[in-house]
Scaffold this active site. Structure first.
Site, short mmCIF file in Angstrom:
data_model
loop_
_atom_site.label_atom_id
_atom_site.label_comp_id
_atom_site.label_asym_id
_atom_site.label_seq_id
_atom_site.Cartn_x
_atom_site.Cartn_y
_atom_site.Cartn_z
N GLN A 284 30.02 55.56 49.30
CA GLN A 284 29.61 54.23 48.63
C GLN A 284 28.53 54.56 47.83
OE1 GLN A 284 32.03 51.76 48.45
NE2 GLN A 284 32.87 53.43 49.82
N HIS A 287 28.73 55.57 43.93
CA HIS A 287 29.19 54.74 43.35
C HIS A 287 28.22 54.22 42.07
CE1 HIS A 287 33.43 53.56 44.19
NE2 HIS A 287 33.01 53.41 45.27
N GLU A 352 31.76 44.67 52.78
CA GLU A 352 33.10 44.96 52.10
C GLU A 352 33.71 45.77 52.81
OE1 GLU A 352 34.31 46.77 47.68
OE2 GLU A 352 32.52 47.18 48.56
N HIS A 353 33.50 47.06 53.04
CA HIS A 353 33.77 48.17 54.10
C HIS A 353 33.20 48.04 55.45
CE1 HIS A 353 34.40 49.51 49.74
NE2 HIS A 353 35.66 49.44 50.15
N ASP A 386 40.49 53.46 50.17
CA ASP A 386 40.39 53.46 48.66
C ASP A 386 41.49 53.77 48.06
OD1 ASP A 386 37.84 52.14 48.58
OD2 ASP A 386 36.88 54.02 48.28
N HIS A 445 50.30 1.51 44.09
CA HIS A 445 50.78 2.52 45.36
C HIS A 445 51.56 1.76 46.43
CE1 HIS A 445 47.99 5.28 43.24
NE2 HIS A 445 48.31 6.20 43.92
#
Length: 454
Positions: A284, A287, A352-353, A386, A445
């Site tokens: 990670q 990235h 996230e992971h 991934d 109504h």
């Protein structure tokens, strides 16, 4: 110069842990005001001038000079030619990954994406009709970054959901253009295409595609132009301009999410080889500098061992400088009192992971409530998710896993409630509805319901 990757060493037993922990997690999702204004201008311009504006911005930012939009459209023949041109090993890998992703999402649709109904005791039919979106837009990064795997993860669940038209936008900037970090002085009639991305479009079944990117591509998809069809929803990752544009067009179209920097959290009991975990943290961190890699473990000696492996392996990494900045700036090795506490901290982070690197991961999985994707056991590296495990890799970031889910078939569907009231049911429901309607002061109504009463 020797690169150093120095994740913060924290301990939950330290008096300063809470402050240190909060500082390490801090990340601002605020976009630069200049970017926001530029994006607003671009969206407005594309909405007014359509294709002409898209052509101008593509020339200005991507350096790609085209006489008309037709010159920026990719064809099915382009996709097939790219697929045929890549090595056999890449063709096989794309098809194998696509098969697994499709199989997973077909199971997902069967479990949570089908219409259903039932009749109550009065014979009234109640249910939900699930229908696919008509047309979706997929943003695929290009230029400096190219992600065929993301194309598969966006297009395949849309296909499984039953979407009929999938429109892809992928920038193909000219080298030296603004989009590639250059001055943008030179232009060309041909940008840099990534053959693997085009091959993935062939495998995934993209309907149409345009070599445009940035806020102008988002605007074209959201508002439609004479050439680019207006879509119902836009999915896929992009830079700050793309993220800002997606936020601004939400409401005109749907969007998947606004993603922040990539994250991995590893819960380790000390049983996994430390070099495996170090490389998972790298996966990670490579990235970008803002990516976050965190390790939680109750064994201090194991944290030391992982740090040694980080030091040993870092010089072997092509993206070592990015990894070093990411781990030093946002990474952390955190000593916990036990695995239970590690799980509790993980829930606070909502990563996230989330890797559960343990001899008995199923012991800890029930304690984990918030995560985009949970990877169980030492052999389940995040990188497999991934590319080819099957579940979607488009995941909530920045703590949004507390209330968000991975991209899935359900993102390309909508639900309509089905109601068919029987005569007998109208007698029961009419009285209830009228009573509540009178209470709200809505006479029409109430009387609409009472007219059905015997």
């Amino acid at each position: 110069m020797t690169l150093v990757a120095a994740p913060a060493r924290l301990s939950t037993a330290a008096a300063t842990f809470e402050a240190d922990f909060a500082a390490r997690l801090h990340w601002s999702a605020d976009t630069d005001a200049a970017i926001e204004q530029r994006v607003a201008d671009i969206l407005s311009d594309v909405q007014k001038r359509g294709d002409a504006a898209v052509l101008e911005y593509t020339a200005r930012f991507d350096g790609l000079s085209a006489p008309n939009m037709a010159a920026l459209e990719l064809t099915q023949a382009d996709f097939k030619a790219a697929f045929d041109a890549i090595p056999q090993a890449q063709r096989d890998a794309l098809q194998a990954a696509a098969k697994r992703v499709r199989s997973y999402h077909e199971a997902q649709k069967k479990a949570s994406g089908e219409s259903w109904s039932y009749r109550d005791e009065d014979g009234t039919l109640l249910g939900q009709k699930v229908t696919p979106l008509d047309r979706v837009g997929i943003y695929v990064p290009g230029g400096k970054a190219a992600y065929p795997s993301s194309l598969l993860m966006n297009a395949i669940p849309a296909h499984v959901a039953g979407v009929q038209e999938i429109i892809m936008v992928v920038p193909t900037p000219v080298r030296g253009s603004v989009a590639t970090g250059g001055t943008g002085e030179g232009t060309s009639t041909k940008g840099e295409r990534n053959e693997l991305v085009l091959a993935a479009a062939y495998v995934a079944g993209v309907t149409r595609a345009f070599t445009i990117g940035g806020a102008q591509a988002v605007a074209a998809l959201a508002y439609g132009t004479a050439t680019v069809p207006k879509v119902d929803k836009i999915t896929g990752p992009g830079n700050a301009y793309v993220a800002s544009a997606k936020k601004r067009v939400f409401g005109t179209v749907g969007i998947d999410m606004i993603a922040g920097p990539s994250e991995i959290l590893v819960l380790a009991d000390g049983s996994t080889p430390p070099d495996w975990v170090a490389m998972d943290l790298f996966s990670q961190a490579e990235h970008d500098e803002l990516a976050q890699s965190i390790l939680l473990c109750p064994d201090a000696a194991y944290l030391d061992a992982v740090q040694r492996e980080i030091d040993r392996l870092l010089p072997t990494m092509p993206r070592a400088e990015i990894i070093a900045k990411s781990l030093t700036g946002r990474g952390a090795l955190i000593l916990t009192k036990d695995m239970e506490e590690a799980c509790a901290i993980s829930n606070r982070i909502a990563p996230e992971h989330l890797e559960v690197s343990s001899t008995d991961p199923h012991r800890w999985e029930p304690l984990l409530r918030h995560a985009g994707a949970i990877f169980l056991g030492a052999y389940t590296s995040e990188s497999l998710g991934d590319y080819c495990a099957g579940p979607n890799h488009v995941l909530p970031t920045s703590g949004t896993a507390r209330f968000s889910s991975p991209l899935g078939v359900y993102d390309f569907q909508k639900r309509s409630s089905i109601i068919e009231v029987s005569e007998a049911g109208a007698q029961v429901l009419g009285a209830i509805a009228a009573e509540l309607a009178y209470g709200e002061g809505l006479q029409a109504h109430a009387q609409a319901a009472e007219m059905r009463l015997k």
